[in-house]
Design an enzyme around this catalytic site. Structure first.
Site, PDB file in Angstrom:
ATOM      1  N   ARG A 189      -9.386   0.720  14.028  1.00  0.00           N
ATOM      2  CA  ARG A 189      -8.777   0.266  15.295  1.00  0.00           C
ATOM      3  C   ARG A 189      -8.543  -1.246  15.325  1.00  0.00           C
ATOM      4  O   ARG A 189      -7.727  -1.719  16.095  1.00  0.00           O
ATOM      5  CB  ARG A 189      -9.617   0.708  16.495  1.00  0.00           C
ATOM      6  CG  ARG A 189     -10.892  -0.046  16.702  1.00  0.00           C
ATOM      7  CD  ARG A 189     -11.612   0.436  17.942  1.00  0.00           C
ATOM      8  NE  ARG A 189     -12.082   1.809  17.801  1.00  0.00           N
ATOM      9  CZ  ARG A 189     -13.142   2.297  18.461  1.00  0.00           C
ATOM     10  NH1 ARG A 189     -13.788   1.547  19.320  1.00  0.00           N
ATOM     11  NH2 ARG A 189     -13.535   3.537  18.269  1.00  0.00           N
TER      12      ARG A 189
ATOM     13  N   HIS B 174     -12.177  -8.879  17.110  1.00  0.00           N
ATOM     14  CA  HIS B 174     -11.253  -8.850  18.241  1.00  0.00           C
ATOM     15  C   HIS B 174     -10.009  -9.704  18.045  1.00  0.00           C
ATOM     16  O   HIS B 174      -9.051  -9.588  18.811  1.00  0.00           O
ATOM     17  CB  HIS B 174     -11.988  -9.173  19.540  1.00  0.00           C
ATOM     18  CG  HIS B 174     -12.963  -8.082  19.881  1.00  0.00           C
ATOM     19  ND1 HIS B 174     -12.619  -6.748  19.798  1.00  0.00           N
ATOM     20  CD2 HIS B 174     -14.267  -8.106  20.231  1.00  0.00           C
ATOM     21  CE1 HIS B 174     -13.664  -6.010  20.101  1.00  0.00           C
ATOM     22  NE2 HIS B 174     -14.683  -6.803  20.364  1.00  0.00           N
TER      23      HIS B 174
ATOM     24  N   HIS C  61     -15.992  -5.596  11.004  1.00  0.00           N
ATOM     25  CA  HIS C  61     -16.356  -4.175  11.022  1.00  0.00           C
ATOM     26  C   HIS C  61     -15.122  -3.345  10.691  1.00  0.00           C
ATOM     27  O   HIS C  61     -14.166  -3.307  11.474  1.00  0.00           O
ATOM     28  CB  HIS C  61     -16.877  -3.832  12.431  1.00  0.00           C
ATOM     29  CG  HIS C  61     -17.370  -2.431  12.581  1.00  0.00           C
ATOM     30  ND1 HIS C  61     -17.860  -1.962  13.782  1.00  0.00           N
ATOM     31  CD2 HIS C  61     -17.461  -1.402  11.724  1.00  0.00           C
ATOM     32  CE1 HIS C  61     -18.230  -0.690  13.626  1.00  0.00           C
ATOM     33  NE2 HIS C  61     -17.992  -0.336  12.390  1.00  0.00           N
TER      34      HIS C  61
ATOM     35  N   ASN D 154     -18.131 -12.866  14.636  1.00  0.00           N
ATOM     36  CA  ASN D 154     -17.472 -11.567  14.452  1.00  0.00           C
ATOM     37  C   ASN D 154     -16.002 -11.705  14.866  1.00  0.00           C
ATOM     38  O   ASN D 154     -15.704 -12.024  16.021  1.00  0.00           O
ATOM     39  CB  ASN D 154     -18.194 -10.517  15.305  1.00  0.00           C
ATOM     40  CG  ASN D 154     -17.605  -9.137  15.141  1.00  0.00           C
ATOM     41  OD1 ASN D 154     -16.391  -8.982  15.153  1.00  0.00           O
ATOM     42  ND2 ASN D 154     -18.442  -8.139  15.010  1.00  0.00           N
TER      43      ASN D 154
ATOM     44  N   HIS E 116     -24.973  -8.471  19.921  1.00  0.00           N
ATOM     45  CA  HIS E 116     -24.234  -7.630  20.862  1.00  0.00           C
ATOM     46  C   HIS E 116     -24.356  -8.188  22.286  1.00  0.00           C
ATOM     47  O   HIS E 116     -25.449  -8.249  22.836  1.00  0.00           O
ATOM     48  CB  HIS E 116     -24.654  -6.157  20.858  1.00  0.00           C
ATOM     49  CG  HIS E 116     -23.602  -5.284  21.482  1.00  0.00           C
ATOM     50  ND1 HIS E 116     -22.580  -4.709  20.754  1.00  0.00           N
ATOM     51  CD2 HIS E 116     -23.364  -4.977  22.771  1.00  0.00           C
ATOM     52  CE1 HIS E 116     -21.778  -4.057  21.577  1.00  0.00           C
ATOM     53  NE2 HIS E 116     -22.217  -4.213  22.797  1.00  0.00           N
TER      54      HIS E 116
ATOM     55  N   GLU F  64     -19.765  -5.094   8.518  1.00  0.00           N
ATOM     56  CA  GLU F  64     -20.343  -4.088   9.418  1.00  0.00           C
ATOM     57  C   GLU F  64     -19.725  -2.751   9.090  1.00  0.00           C
ATOM     58  O   GLU F  64     -18.496  -2.649   8.957  1.00  0.00           O
ATOM     59  CB  GLU F  64     -19.972  -4.456  10.853  1.00  0.00           C
ATOM     60  CG  GLU F  64     -21.150  -4.780  11.708  1.00  0.00           C
ATOM     61  CD  GLU F  64     -20.689  -5.016  13.121  1.00  0.00           C
ATOM     62  OE1 GLU F  64     -20.190  -4.086  13.757  1.00  0.00           O
ATOM     63  OE2 GLU F  64     -20.830  -6.159  13.566  1.00  0.00           O
TER      64      GLU F  64
ATOM     65  N   GLU G 212     -30.972  -5.880  12.502  1.00  0.00           N
ATOM     66  CA  GLU G 212     -30.274  -6.601  13.560  1.00  0.00           C
ATOM     67  C   GLU G 212     -30.646  -5.900  14.855  1.00  0.00           C
ATOM     68  O   GLU G 212     -30.328  -4.716  15.042  1.00  0.00           O
ATOM     69  CB  GLU G 212     -28.757  -6.601  13.348  1.00  0.00           C
ATOM     70  CG  GLU G 212     -28.058  -7.361  14.476  1.00  0.00           C
ATOM     71  CD  GLU G 212     -26.605  -7.702  14.187  1.00  0.00           C
ATOM     72  OE1 GLU G 212     -26.266  -7.958  13.021  1.00  0.00           O
ATOM     73  OE2 GLU G 212     -25.825  -7.707  15.159  1.00  0.00           O
TER      74      GLU G 212
ATOM     75  N   ARG H 268     -13.841  -0.085  10.868  1.00  0.00           N
ATOM     76  CA  ARG H 268     -14.171   1.186  11.511  1.00  0.00           C
ATOM     77  C   ARG H 268     -13.419   2.335  10.853  1.00  0.00           C
ATOM     78  O   ARG H 268     -12.334   2.147  10.308  1.00  0.00           O
ATOM     79  CB  ARG H 268     -13.834   1.131  13.007  1.00  0.00           C
ATOM     80  CG  ARG H 268     -14.622   0.075  13.766  1.00  0.00           C
ATOM     81  CD  ARG H 268     -14.385   0.215  15.252  1.00  0.00           C
ATOM     82  NE  ARG H 268     -15.005   1.415  15.754  1.00  0.00           N
ATOM     83  CZ  ARG H 268     -16.182   1.485  16.387  1.00  0.00           C
ATOM     84  NH1 ARG H 268     -16.852   0.378  16.632  1.00  0.00           N
ATOM     85  NH2 ARG H 268     -16.668   2.622  16.787  1.00  0.00           N
TER      86      ARG H 268
END
Ligand code: PXP
Length: 255
Positions: free
Chosen positions: A59, A13, A53, A10, A200, A80, A161, A55
């Site tokens: 963000r 970040h 992802h 992922n 996660h 995602e 998931e 969003r």
């Protein structure tokens, strides 16, 4: 025996860090670090797929990132997404390899944090069908709760998931209890014919605590890999987590 576990990296970040500096300068030619570049390095370093992802509040990952990822990466893109009209339409346009539906709005979240599929069965089934009509495989991110897993199966989604956050945040015996919950949920999901993924909060430190959970096919890991990458570089961070993953046997190896 080599691990059959797939690693989805992922890269959200990486975009979080870019946005921290360049949010107000979206066109800046030097906007760094670049999540697409990170995805390409992750692929070269052993990632089996890339997860991002988009969003609703944008963000971290931006719309242009998703389009660029789709056209530039060579492993499957796992998109995602929250279950909103806007984001479903973007998924239908981009056509990622898979979509993982996650909670984004407060009312979609169960107490532990997964998507409340049982409570929104009509809306989620409609989204699953729409995505599948474009050939997108669908995963539902849920807590390890039997009612939720059964609801996932009834939507026709190919995958679940399992949310490993409670497991990752716990220690000692509580973590063992969470691992047992995940194991039970994985059995139910597998019994319903769904692929079982998890994610996660997974790290090199806690991952082996999941080894009693059978049927796992894919782990999606972000924060730990990107955090380690700051210290040791992305290739080494991925190698470290893969080394731990290689100790996993799903119990399905003969299949
Ligand atoms: N899987 C899903 C569905 C997620 O929402 C996240 C967090 O973005 C992850 C996996 C990765 O979690 P982490 O960043 O804690 O590894």
């Amino acid at each position: 025996m080599a691990s059959s576990l797939h690693l989805g990296v992922n890269i959200d970040h990486v975009a979080t860090l870019r946005q921290a500096r360049y949010r107000a300068m979206p066109g800046a030619s030097l906007a760094e670090p670049c999540p697409i570049e990170a995805a390409l390095v992750a692929e070269e370093s052993g990632a089996d797929s890339i997860t991002a992802h988009l969003r609703a509040d944008r963000r971290h990952i931006q719309d242009s990132d998703i389009h660029e990822l789709k056209s530039r990466i060579s492993t499957p893109l796992n998109f995602e997404m929250g279950v909103t009209r806007e984001i479903v339409d973007i998924a239908l346009e981009v056509v990622p390899h898979s979509a993982c539906l996650v909670p984004e709005l407060r009312e979609e979240v169960t107490t532990e944090g997964g998507l409340d599929v049982a409570g929104q069965i009509v809306e989620i089934t409609a989204a699953v069908e729409e995505l599948q009509s474009k050939g997108i495989r669908v995963s539902l991110f849920v807590d390890p709760v039997v009612e939720q897993i059964q609801a996932c199966a009834s939507t026709g989604a190919e995958m679940v998931e399992l949310h490993t956050g409670a497991f990752a945040n716990a220690t000692g015996d509580v973590r063992k209890v969470e691992a047992l919950r995940l194991a039970g949920a994985a059995e139910v999901a597998h019994g319903c014919g769904m692929q079982v993924n998890a994610g996660h909060g997974l790290t090199t430190e806690n991952l082996s605590g999941l080894f009693g959970v059978r049927h796992l096919v894919e782990l999606n890991i972000g924060h730990h890999i990107i955090s380690r990458a700051v210290m040791v570089g992305l290739p080494k961070a991925i190698a470290e987590i893969r080394e731990v993953m290689d100790g996993y046997l799903s119990g399905d190896e003969e299949n």
